[in-house]
Every structure is written in structure tokens, then in C-alpha cells.
Scaffold this active site. Structure first.
Site, PDB file in Angstrom:
ATOM      1  N   GLU A  33      -3.551   7.498  -3.928  1.00 57.94           N
ATOM      2  CA  GLU A  33      -3.518   6.243  -3.277  1.00 57.94           C
ATOM      3  C   GLU A  33      -3.204   5.104  -4.133  1.00 57.94           C
ATOM      4  O   GLU A  33      -3.952   5.189  -5.104  1.00 57.94           O
ATOM      5  CB  GLU A  33      -4.624   5.990  -2.140  1.00 57.94           C
ATOM      6  CG  GLU A  33      -4.572   4.921  -1.356  1.00 57.94           C
ATOM      7  CD  GLU A  33      -5.951   4.538  -0.596  1.00 57.94           C
ATOM      8  OE1 GLU A  33      -6.016   5.186   0.414  1.00 57.94           O
ATOM      9  OE2 GLU A  33      -6.706   4.163  -1.165  1.00 57.94           O
ATOM     10  N   TYR A  87       0.712  -1.393  -0.093  1.00 54.26           N
ATOM     11  CA  TYR A  87      -0.037  -0.016   0.050  1.00 54.26           C
ATOM     12  C   TYR A  87       1.169   1.276   0.057  1.00 54.26           C
ATOM     13  O   TYR A  87       1.885   1.371   0.723  1.00 54.26           O
ATOM     14  CB  TYR A  87      -0.944   0.270   1.223  1.00 54.26           C
ATOM     15  CG  TYR A  87      -1.691   1.343   1.531  1.00 54.26           C
ATOM     16  CD1 TYR A  87      -3.049   1.625   1.032  1.00 54.26           C
ATOM     17  CD2 TYR A  87      -1.047   2.367   1.989  1.00 54.26           C
ATOM     18  CE1 TYR A  87      -3.721   2.714   1.299  1.00 54.26           C
ATOM     19  CE2 TYR A  87      -1.563   3.649   2.114  1.00 54.26           C
ATOM     20  CZ  TYR A  87      -3.125   3.757   1.980  1.00 54.26           C
ATOM     21  OH  TYR A  87      -3.638   4.980   2.043  1.00 54.26           O
TER      22      TYR A  87
END
Ligand code: GDP
Ligand code: MN
Length: 381
Positions: free
Chosen positions: A190, A101
């Protein structure tokens, strides 16, 4: 403004962040053709402005173009948390060895961009932050100094990346992500998951991208990406008419002059036991056209049962607003009862005008609380 995954990936690609090749499709036929062109297995992904598509059945792997068409048939029209799928992104399927991530957002407290990186990607980042906060590496970038390459390396070490090739690739992606973030005036970029393939190649498999609305004038190409169909229909109408409006989910339509007054009106409606249907600020003017536009937006919401006008006359005189309201009611057919509270400059004159004209379904109250109570009562009648 939120971008779709495929739009975010297009911006990623412009800045050299590796993504998979793909095509947009709006029908099963197009999805089949896209899979044919791409060759080999593909993944068919719902394009909606919300997360958790995987869990909701909005992402399917397809081995053949035929399967891609079938997947498209299943995903198109699906309702994912209130978002109906109308567009698909068909991309070459990736083999996944690891899911990481990576994100950069703006930390308002520190007044600096904040990077977050963890090797526990693919799942909700909130879960990682709560259950294993140590696994989440954080790094602020000093905006006046700008991004320094050592910072990317530091972030990789902090997240526990130990493979040299991965470190190098992730560090390069971090640097490019910072450039996309700054140059596109983003609020959030993101990548979840950022994958490592079995061959050790690092790639962005998803994108969540939010651009600062106030900076869109500097990015006509990004502003063009806005999908008008996806916006709330009332807010869309409001934007077209230049009305300051935010949709809420109650039954009492609200119209006031001044953002602060409208905010307190929402509170008073709650205090009177009701639920506001919207926020709507008439601003300084009280001219008939402004009132007509605002009323059109407010009444286009089928949940609205009554309307409360809350006007405090300062520079805007109440008698002017009263004339505006009366003129607006001559031009529009409004089914819902309207409660008006006028106070401040020329309030008496304004109330007199309204009472003399006495349009059907119009109620005049002297105080904010009485007006709110009446509006809530009428919303239940
Ligand atoms: P989200 O659920 O909306 O966050 O959508 P993502 O694009 O992040 O996809 C969710 C999950 O689907 C990923 O975490 C992967 O596990 C899986 N997935 C997506 N694309 C691929 C792919 O190309 N290959 C494989 N094997 N899995 C994929
Ligand atoms: Mn994701």
C-alpha cells in the site's frame, strides 16, 4: 509479516518505484548526521508497525540538521497505539501538490490480486471507501494471464487521473507494484500517499508492506528484516521453543491438544464467564518437554492467574499426557493453579495418576465445562 516503512520502500526501490532518499537513525545524533548528509529540509518519521503516525505526532518536518535532532528527540520513545518508537527514518522532504492512494492486495473472494487507486489519498482509505465509494477505482488482475499494461491505464482512467504525464507515471508504478507484490509473495502493498510534486513528479511517500509468512522461506533477505524486538515477547518465546501459541488478553491460560479442541476451550472459558489468556496447542504429543515448553510460554504472561489443561486422548493416550504433566511440574515451579480435564483414551488411568501424585495446586475435573468453571473461579481467587 509486516515490514517497516523503510523496509517496504527498500523493496519498492529495488523494483524501480520512485521513493525519497533517506537514512535510518536510532538516536538524535544519528538523525542530525543523516539530515546533514541528505542536505536541505528532511522529514523525520517514526518507524512502527502501525498506521496513523502522522496524527500521533510521529512525523515531523525539519528545516535544518539541528531541527532534525530535536524532532528525533521528541519522536523517539513516543508510544503510538502501543508501539514504542525505537527507530526513525529520516528522508529528504518532499513538496506535495497532490496526495493519491494506491494499493494491491489479495482478494480472496475473487481469488485474484486487487488494485485500488484514488485521488483522495493521504487520509484513511476506509473513510474514502465509506463516504465516496465512487472515487475508489478497483481492478482485478487475472493471475494466470498476468499483468497487462492496458490494465494500469484503465485503472488510471477509472480513478479520474486526467494529466497525461501523471497517467504515464502512475501506470508505470502500478506495473512495478504488481511485480513487487508477486515476486515478494506479498499480501499487501500500500502506498498512502502516492504524491505528485509541484513539478509533476509522482513518488511513493509511505509504504505498508505485508509478506506471506508461509512464503518467507523463499525470501531469506526479507525474512532477515524481521524485527524480533517488536514481536510480542510471549509469541517471540513461543516461536523460539516451537510452541503453537497466540497471545490473548485474559487471565486463564489455556493448553490443549488439537487446534479445534483449543478453539472450543476458548469458547467454554467465555461461557463460564472468564477470559482466555492465550491459544496454545500441544499438538499430537504429550511428552514432558512439550508440556514444559508450553507452560513456560503460558506462565511468562504476567496476566495469567490460572491454567486449564484440556486434553482429549485419541492416538495420544491420557495416561501419557498425565505423566508428561507430572514430569513437567517436577521441573518447573508454577505458582498458578492448574485445572486438568482428561477425556478419551485411557482417561481413567490418567486421572488416577494425577490424583495419586496429587501435586499442590492441581485440580482434576471430568468435564470440559466443570473444568472451565473451576479455572475461571481460580483465576479470580
Ligand atoms: P502515516 O500517518 O503513518 O500514514 O504516515 P505517512 O508517511 O503517510 O505521512 C503522513 C503525512 O505526513 C502525509 O500524508 C503527508 O501529508 C505528511 N508528510 C510525510 N512526508 C512528507 C514530506 O516529505 N513532505 C511533506 N510536506 N509532508 C509529508
Ligand atoms: Mn501513510
Amino acid at each position: 509479516m509486516d515490514l517497516y516503512e523503510y523496509q517496504g520502500k527498500e523493496l519498492f526501490a529495488r523494483f524501480g518505484i520512485p521513493v525519497s532518499e533517506g537514512r535510518l537513525a536510532t538516536s538524535p545524533e544519528q538523525a542530525r548526521a543523516a539530515a546533514e548528509e541528505l542536505g536541505g529540509p528532511v522529514v523525520v518519521k517514526a518507524q512502527v508497525l502501525t498506521g496513523g503516525r502522522g496524527k500521533a505526532g510521529g512525523i515531523k518536518l525539519a528545516q535544518t540538521p539541528f531541527e532534525a535532532g530535536e524532532a528525533a528527540e521528541q519522536i523517539l520513545g513516543l508510544d503510538i497505539r502501543g508501539h514504542v518508537v525505537e527507530k526513525l527514518w529520516v528522508e529528504r522532504a518532499s513538496e506535495i501538490a497532490k496526495e493519491y492512494y494506491l494499493s494491491v492486495t489479495f482478494d480472496r473472494g475473487e481469488k485474484k490480486p486487487l488494485f485500488m487507486l484514488t485521488t483522495q489519498g493521504g487520509v484513511d482509505i476506509e473513510e474514502v471507501a465509506e463516504q465516496t465509494p465512487d472515487a475508489l477505482a478497483r481492478l482485478h488482475v487475472e493471475p494466470l494471464v498476468g499483468f497487462q499494461p492496458f490494465e494500469a491505464r484503465r485503472l488510471c482512467f477509472a480513478a479520474g487521473l486526467d494529466d497525461a504525464s501523471e497517467q504515464k507515471q502512475v501506470a508505470a508504478i502500478v506495473e512495478k507494484l504488481y511485480r513487487v507484490f508477486v515476486e515478494c509473495d506479498a499480501m499487501l502493498c500500500e502506498v498512502n500517499p502516492l504524491i505528485v510534486t509541484p513539478e509533476g513528479e509522482v513518488r511513493a511517500l509511505d509504504s505498508k508492506f505485508t509478506v506471506d509468512d508461509n512464503a518467507l522461506y523463499r525470501h531469506p533477505d526479507i525474512a532477515e528484516m524481521r524485527d524480533h524486538g517488536a514481536a510480542d515477547p510471549q509469541e517471540q518465546l513461543a516461536r523460539e521453543k516451537g510452541v503453537t501459541y497466540v497471545k490473548l488478553d485474559g487471565e486463564v491460560g489455556i493448553l490443549g491438544n488439537g487446534a479445534g479442541l483449543v478453539m472450543s476451550t476458548l469458547d467454554v472459558i467465555a461461557q463460564a464467564g472468564g477470559r482466555p489468556a492465550n491459544f496454545c496447542d500441544l499438538g499430537g504429543g504429550g511428552d514432558a518437554q512439550g508440556v514444559v515448553d508450553a507452560l513456560e510460554v503460558i506462565t511468562s504472561d504476567s496476566q495469567v492467574r490460572s491454567i486449564l489443561f484440556n486434553i482429549f486422548g485419541g492416538i495420544t493416550r491420557c495416561d501419557e499426557v498425565a505423566r508428561g504433566i507430572l514430569a513437567a511440574l517436577e521441573r518447573l515451579v508454577i505458582e498458578e493453579p492448574i485445572v486438568v480435564r482428561l477425556d478419551g483414551t485411557n482417561a481413567e488411568e490418567g486421572r488416577r495418576l494425577l490424583l495419586e501424585a496429587a501435586p499442590k495446586n492441581l485440580y482434576v475435573e471430568a468435564t470440559m465445562l466443570d473444568a472451565a468453571k473451576r479455572a475461571v473461579e481460580l483465576s479470580r481467587a
